[in-house]
Every structure is written in structure tokens, then in C-alpha cells.
Design a protein around this motif. Structure first.
Motif, PDB file in Angstrom:
ATOM      1  N   TYR A 125       7.530  78.368 -24.759  1.00 28.15           N
ATOM      2  CA  TYR A 125       7.734  78.174 -23.382  1.00 28.15           C
ATOM      3  C   TYR A 125       8.954  78.181 -22.809  1.00 28.15           C
ATOM      4  N   HIS A 126       9.266  79.097 -21.653  1.00 23.60           N
ATOM      5  CA  HIS A 126      10.425  79.135 -20.882  1.00 23.60           C
ATOM      6  C   HIS A 126      10.255  79.086 -19.366  1.00 23.60           C
ATOM      7  N   GLU A 127      10.966  78.331 -18.646  1.00 23.46           N
ATOM      8  CA  GLU A 127      10.882  78.166 -17.361  1.00 23.46           C
ATOM      9  C   GLU A 127      10.886  79.580 -16.467  1.00 23.46           C
ATOM     10  N   LEU A 128      11.594  80.528 -16.840  1.00 20.41           N
ATOM     11  CA  LEU A 128      11.641  81.663 -16.245  1.00 20.41           C
ATOM     12  C   LEU A 128      10.394  82.545 -16.390  1.00 20.41           C
ATOM     13  N   LEU A 129       9.625  82.219 -17.452  1.00 23.97           N
ATOM     14  CA  LEU A 129       8.486  83.214 -17.666  1.00 23.97           C
ATOM     15  C   LEU A 129       7.184  82.379 -17.646  1.00 23.97           C
ATOM     16  N   GLU A 130       6.240  83.470 -17.394  1.00 16.22           N
ATOM     17  CA  GLU A 130       4.886  83.085 -17.291  1.00 16.22           C
ATOM     18  C   GLU A 130       4.558  82.494 -18.720  1.00 16.22           C
ATOM     19  N   PRO A 131       3.615  81.246 -18.677  1.00 18.75           N
ATOM     20  CA  PRO A 131       3.297  80.625 -19.790  1.00 18.75           C
ATOM     21  C   PRO A 131       2.600  81.748 -20.636  1.00 18.75           C
ATOM     22  N   TYR A 132       2.649  81.504 -22.204  1.00 18.68           N
ATOM     23  CA  TYR A 132       1.961  82.397 -22.992  1.00 18.68           C
ATOM     24  C   TYR A 132       1.139  81.981 -23.790  1.00 18.68           C
ATOM     25  N   GLY A 133       1.307  80.869 -24.265  1.00 19.81           N
ATOM     26  CA  GLY A 133       0.396  79.878 -25.020  1.00 19.81           C
ATOM     27  C   GLY A 133       0.382  80.565 -26.535  1.00 19.81           C
ATOM     28  N   ALA A 134       1.416  80.984 -26.996  1.00 18.34           N
ATOM     29  CA  ALA A 134       1.437  81.534 -28.417  1.00 18.34           C
ATOM     30  C   ALA A 134       1.595  80.806 -29.521  1.00 18.34           C
ATOM     31  N   CYS A 135       2.408  79.674 -29.493  1.00 14.79           N
ATOM     32  CA  CYS A 135       2.951  78.882 -30.721  1.00 14.79           C
ATOM     33  C   CYS A 135       1.946  77.753 -30.828  1.00 14.79           C
ATOM     34  N   ARG A 136       1.390  77.258 -29.503  1.00 13.82           N
ATOM     35  CA  ARG A 136       0.410  76.219 -29.821  1.00 13.82           C
ATOM     36  C   ARG A 136       0.825  74.803 -30.031  1.00 13.82           C
ATOM     37  N   LEU A 137       2.220  74.770 -30.286  1.00  9.56           N
ATOM     38  CA  LEU A 137       2.830  73.644 -30.598  1.00  9.56           C
ATOM     39  C   LEU A 137       2.646  72.414 -29.614  1.00  9.56           C
ATOM     40  N   CYS A 138       2.413  73.048 -28.337  1.00  6.30           N
ATOM     41  CA  CYS A 138       2.505  71.970 -27.173  1.00  6.30           C
ATOM     42  C   CYS A 138       0.924  71.371 -26.683  1.00  6.30           C
ATOM     43  N   ILE A 139       0.278  71.347 -27.715  1.00  6.68           N
ATOM     44  CA  ILE A 139      -0.996  70.930 -27.747  1.00  6.68           C
ATOM     45  C   ILE A 139      -1.287  69.512 -27.486  1.00  6.68           C
TER      46      ILE A 139
END
Ligand code: SF4
Ligand code: SF4
Ligand code: FES
Length: 242
Positions: free
Chosen positions: A36-50
Motif C-alpha cells: 500500500y502507498h498513499e500516492l497509488l491506487e490500492p493493489y491488494g497484492a501482499c494480502r498482509l492487511c487482511i
């Protein structure tokens, strides 16, 4: 419209549609992230933020960086299923990138010392995709991309050949959380080229005539737009807090 949602028994008010991750940050609740980065569209790749979300009497696991806050929602960030999934993800990261400080720090914070998984060849890239997305969304040249699957997955240029679209801006190197992209001096004094492992991207094909380069102008415009968007989001959050 501001809506209240409950995260780990804390009530927080955010605009409807705010990513649950940002709502949790507003409530000072830690959720690990890597892509995740505030400047970019969320991507949902690492899934750590589950996290676990209860909505309309249904409980499910979602990635909080791209899941919108809705009225009546309840969020749990530290349940058994969440911890189990994060542990597996961090162990996989440790197996792939055991020497990378950002991974070691994440593992320590989550109380994971070692990975039980068999170590493959150690890599530095955590596959967060930040470099690729910045190059695409902000610089607008898409000089690099993620290719292959499984353990072969990597960041590279199309056909793994030197890129003729990279403008040597260095954004990918700055945003990379692991330091595996290097900007090194180019033959032209004061200029740089980008190195990623064995791959070298060609320096600018316009001979660094930035003042009459449309790519460069597009990049600056996009960057300005992104910074404004970030500022707006940030001030919205500040206003919500006050
Ligand atoms: S240095 Fe090249 S690859 Fe990296 S963000 Fe800039 S244009 Fe893209
Ligand atoms: S090179 Fe860096 S920014 Fe790009 S995917 Fe790998 S770790 Fe992420
Ligand atoms: S931070 Fe949400 S999936 Fe990576």
C-alpha cells in the motif's frame, strides 16, 4: 458523508468508502502492509492487511487497503484466522527475502522469528509492485512490469531487454521498500540509469532534453496531480480528526 464503523470495539467516523485500512489508522490501530502507498491506487497484492469484516450478518476475510467502509460494518484486525494467514504470508516472505530489513522488521513486529518453510534462493524483491505501479500510474511510461508466476515472479522489462521508455527518473528506486533497485551514474555527466539485479535499463532516448520531452511533462503533471490528491486526502483526514 461521514459514517461510524467499529474497529476492534473502537468507533471511528470516516467518509463512506474510505479504505478500512485508513479508518483503522485513524483509530490508531496497526495493520501491517507492504504493497500500500498513499500516492497509488490500492493493489491488494501482499494480502498482509487482511482483516475480518462483519457486514449484513456475514463474516469474511478481506484486504483492508482496498475494502470500503460502509455503514453498520464491524471490523476485527487481530482474530485467529487473521493471525494465521498473516503468519503464513510473513513466513513465505522470510523464506524468499530473509535478508531484507523491511521483512525482518515486519516479522519481529508480528512476533515471528524464523520461517519453517524451506529457504529457496534469497531474493531482495518482495513483489509489492510499488515500482511498477508508480512507473505506470505516475510516471506514465510503464517501463517495468511483473512477469512469471510463483517463485519465478519478478519485476522486469518487457522481454527482459533494455527498456527504451525508462526516463531514468529514479521514482521506482525511491519507492522500493527493499532497496533492490539502484540508480547509478550514466555515461552522461549528472544523469543516471536504473539497475535491477542483472538488468540495466537504457538511459533516456531523448538525450535528457527534458524541456521538450512530452513524457517528462506528462510525468510532472501526473506527479503534481498525485501530490494534490494526497494533500486533499490528508487534509480530509485532519478535518475528520478535529
Ligand atoms: S527510472 Fe525508469 S523504470 Fe523507474 S520509474 Fe522512472 S521511468 Fe519507470
Ligand atoms: S523492486 Fe522493490 S518496489 Fe518493485 S516490486 Fe520489488 S520490492 Fe517492490
Ligand atoms: S497492503 Fe493491502 S494487500 Fe498489500
Amino acid at each position: 458523508m461521514k459514517i461510524p464503523i467499529i474497529i476492534d470495539n473502537k468507533m471511528v467516523k470516516v467518509d463512506r468508502g474510505t479504505p478500512v485500512l485508513l479508518a483503522a489508522r485513524k483509530a490508531d490501530i496497526f495493520i501491517p502492509t507492504l504493497c500500500y502507498h498513499e500516492l497509488l491506487e490500492p493493489y491488494g497484492a501482499c494480502r498482509l492487511c487482511i482483516v475480518e469484516v462483519v457486514q449484513n450478518r456475514q463474516r469474511r476475510l478481506v484486504t483492508s487497503c482496498n475494502y470500503p467502509a460502509e455503514p453498520g460494518m464491524e471490523v476485527f484486525t487481530d482474530t485467529d484466522p487473521v493471525r494465521k494467514i498473516r503468519k503464513v504470508l510473513v513466513e513465505l516472505l522470510l523464506a524468499r527475502c530473509s535478508e531484507v530489513p523491511v521483512v525482518q522488521k515486519l516479522a519481529r513486529r508480528m512476533g515471528i522469528e524464523t520461517s519453517e518453510l524451506k529457504k529457496k534462493e534469497t531474493k531482495e524483491c518482495v513483489l509489492c509492485g510499488l515500482c511498477v505501479r508508480f512507473c505506470e500510474e505516475v510516471v506514465s511510461v510503464s517501463a517495468i512490469g511483473l512477469s512469471n508466476r510463483g517463485i519465478e515472479r519478478e519485476v522486469t522489462t518487457p522481454f527482459k531487454t533494455a527498456s527504451d521508455t525508462c526516463i531514468g527518473c529514479g521514482s521506482c528506486s525511491y519507492i522500493c521498500p527493499t532497496g533492490c533497485i539502484e540508480m547509478v551514474p550514466d555515461k552522461t555527466p549528472g544523469m543516471r540509469e536504473m539497475h535491477m539485479g542483472k538488468l540495466t535499463l537504457e538511459p533516456c532516448t531523448n538525450h535528457y532534453q527534458c524541456e521538450n520531452c512530452s513524457t517528462d511533462q506528462q510525468f510532472l503533471n501526473n506527479l503534481k496531480k498525485e501530490v494534490t490528491r494526497f494533500r486533499d486526502t490528508f487534509s480530509r483526514f485532519r478535518n475528520q480528526e478535529s
